[in-house]
Write a protein that holds these residues in place. Structure first.
Motif, PDB file in Angstrom:
ATOM      1  N   ALA A 152       0.346   4.302 -14.350  1.00 43.15           N
ATOM      2  CA  ALA A 152       1.315   3.976 -13.370  1.00 43.15           C
ATOM      3  C   ALA A 152       0.990   2.626 -12.526  1.00 43.15           C
ATOM      4  O   ALA A 152       1.623   1.710 -12.311  1.00 43.15           O
ATOM      5  CB  ALA A 152       1.793   5.043 -12.267  1.00 43.15           C
ATOM      6  N   TYR A 153      -0.254   2.612 -12.006  1.00 46.12           N
ATOM      7  CA  TYR A 153      -0.689   1.399 -11.213  1.00 46.12           C
ATOM      8  C   TYR A 153      -0.505   0.077 -12.057  1.00 46.12           C
ATOM      9  O   TYR A 153      -0.093  -0.914 -11.474  1.00 46.12           O
ATOM     10  CB  TYR A 153      -2.175   1.519 -10.688  1.00 46.12           C
ATOM     11  N   ILE A 154      -0.992   0.015 -13.353  1.00 54.56           N
ATOM     12  CA  ILE A 154      -1.200  -1.076 -14.112  1.00 54.56           C
ATOM     13  C   ILE A 154       0.347  -1.332 -14.290  1.00 54.56           C
ATOM     14  O   ILE A 154       0.851  -2.929 -14.182  1.00 54.56           O
ATOM     15  CB  ILE A 154      -1.664  -0.820 -15.285  1.00 54.56           C
ATOM     16  N   GLU A 155       1.427  -0.391 -14.752  1.00 56.86           N
ATOM     17  CA  GLU A 155       2.717  -0.907 -14.857  1.00 56.86           C
ATOM     18  C   GLU A 155       3.419  -1.636 -13.586  1.00 56.86           C
ATOM     19  O   GLU A 155       4.182  -2.490 -13.693  1.00 56.86           O
ATOM     20  CB  GLU A 155       3.588   0.395 -15.232  1.00 56.86           C
ATOM     21  N   ILE A 156       3.186  -0.972 -12.309  1.00 57.42           N
ATOM     22  CA  ILE A 156       3.531  -1.441 -11.211  1.00 57.42           C
ATOM     23  C   ILE A 156       3.032  -2.902 -10.814  1.00 57.42           C
ATOM     24  O   ILE A 156       3.742  -3.837 -10.548  1.00 57.42           O
ATOM     25  CB  ILE A 156       3.797  -0.624 -10.096  1.00 57.42           C
ATOM     26  N   GLU A 157       1.733  -3.012 -11.011  1.00 56.82           N
ATOM     27  CA  GLU A 157       0.940  -4.332 -10.695  1.00 56.82           C
ATOM     28  C   GLU A 157       1.560  -5.377 -11.764  1.00 56.82           C
ATOM     29  O   GLU A 157       1.740  -6.663 -11.394  1.00 56.82           O
ATOM     30  CB  GLU A 157      -0.340  -4.102 -10.959  1.00 56.82           C
ATOM     31  N   LYS A 158       1.984  -5.150 -12.682  1.00 59.40           N
ATOM     32  CA  LYS A 158       2.657  -6.248 -13.676  1.00 59.40           C
ATOM     33  C   LYS A 158       4.026  -6.842 -13.250  1.00 59.40           C
ATOM     34  O   LYS A 158       4.203  -7.854 -13.390  1.00 59.40           O
ATOM     35  CB  LYS A 158       3.302  -5.432 -14.975  1.00 59.40           C
ATOM     36  N   SER A 164       0.615  -1.333   0.018  1.00 57.24           N
ATOM     37  CA  SER A 164      -0.114  -0.020  -0.083  1.00 57.24           C
ATOM     38  C   SER A 164       0.702   1.376   0.064  1.00 57.24           C
ATOM     39  O   SER A 164       0.876   2.104  -0.960  1.00 57.24           O
ATOM     40  CB  SER A 164      -0.908  -0.090   1.159  1.00 57.24           C
ATOM     41  N   ARG A 165       1.554   1.756   1.122  1.00 60.38           N
ATOM     42  CA  ARG A 165       2.235   2.583   1.113  1.00 60.38           C
ATOM     43  C   ARG A 165       3.288   2.695   0.097  1.00 60.38           C
ATOM     44  O   ARG A 165       3.613   4.110  -0.558  1.00 60.38           O
ATOM     45  CB  ARG A 165       2.989   3.026   2.518  1.00 60.38           C
ATOM     46  N   SER A 166       4.130   1.873  -0.203  1.00 61.73           N
ATOM     47  CA  SER A 166       5.339   1.842  -0.971  1.00 61.73           C
ATOM     48  C   SER A 166       4.625   1.885  -2.564  1.00 61.73           C
ATOM     49  O   SER A 166       5.238   2.504  -3.189  1.00 61.73           O
ATOM     50  CB  SER A 166       6.273   0.566  -0.785  1.00 61.73           C
ATOM     51  N   ALA A 167       3.580   1.250  -2.621  1.00 62.76           N
ATOM     52  CA  ALA A 167       3.036   1.248  -4.077  1.00 62.76           C
ATOM     53  C   ALA A 167       2.498   2.517  -4.247  1.00 62.76           C
ATOM     54  O   ALA A 167       2.838   3.071  -5.599  1.00 62.76           O
ATOM     55  CB  ALA A 167       1.824   0.333  -4.087  1.00 62.76           C
ATOM     56  N   SER A 168       1.730   3.443  -3.378  1.00 60.17           N
ATOM     57  CA  SER A 168       1.193   4.662  -3.605  1.00 60.17           C
ATOM     58  C   SER A 168       2.354   5.649  -3.858  1.00 60.17           C
ATOM     59  O   SER A 168       2.328   6.439  -4.804  1.00 60.17           O
ATOM     60  CB  SER A 168       0.548   5.187  -2.303  1.00 60.17           C
ATOM     61  N   ILE A 169       3.596   5.543  -3.257  1.00 58.76           N
ATOM     62  CA  ILE A 169       4.561   6.216  -3.522  1.00 58.76           C
ATOM     63  C   ILE A 169       5.208   6.146  -4.999  1.00 58.76           C
ATOM     64  O   ILE A 169       5.556   7.146  -5.595  1.00 58.76           O
ATOM     65  CB  ILE A 169       5.895   6.247  -2.301  1.00 58.76           C
TER      66      ILE A 169
END
Length: 191
Positions: A144-150, A123-128
């Protein structure tokens, strides 16, 4: 398990073996028990995945510590930015957006590498990391979310953090790329 939380940089023998990139070789556990590469200079993890050895192997020079765990060990010759917030929908993570993005950018521009971690890397690190990509790469928070979730499918910023990221995006872009529905833990993306 609870004793290990007090020493987040200790090596845990039950973890799957790491490969050269610092990611685990057991694919069923690799996204949870690993340091995940978002960019060649930007990584995300949970604090239990981090050790002095992995930091050295990955040549991490800058760390954003959003775990909010007291008495964490520090790796020598690494610059730290502490983001002292809990994973709580009422916490103000937005006040850290600009400082954290600038810190990660500084790592990149100096030829270094940044690691962003919180307790579980969810949560926190993903948001940053989402906001960093939105600020520095002009991505939408959706993209950005989609790219990190990959690379880290377990990310799930809490709803309060999502609201703050959405508000930030509206302030900067005049619109948002994400809508939240009542009762949902994750946003729904429309094309």
């Amino acid at each position: 398990m609870f004793a290990e939380l007090k020493k987040p940089f200790s090596d845990i023998k039950m973890r799957p073996k790491s490969n050269a990139k610092g990611l685990t070789s057991d694919t069923s556990k690799s996204k949870f028990y690993s340091i995940c590469e978002i960019r060649p200079y930007l990584f995300i993890a949970g604090c239990m995945d981090v050790s002095h050895k992995k930091i050295r192997e990955l040549r991490i020079t800058h760390i954003v510590d959003a775990a909010n765990i007291s008495e964490t060990q520090r790796t020598p010759n690494v610059q730290y930015l502490e983001v002292n917030i809990n994973d709580d929908e009422r916490e103000d993570i937005k006040k850290h957006f600009i400082e954290a993005a600038a810190f990660i950018k500084k790592a990149k521009e100096s030829g270094g590498k940044a690691l962003v971690y919180c307790a579980a890397g969810i949560s926190r690190s993903a948001s940053i990391c989402i906001i960093y990509l939105a600020i520095e790469e002009n991505m939408t928070i959706k993209d950005a979310y989609i790219e990190i979730e990959k690379v880290r499918p377990i990310i799930c910023p809490n709803l309060g953090f999502w609201r703050q990221m959405i508000n930030y995006e509206i302030e900067k872009r005049g619109e948002t790329s994400v809508n939240l529905l009542n009762g949902m833990r994750r946003p729904i993306f429309y094309d």
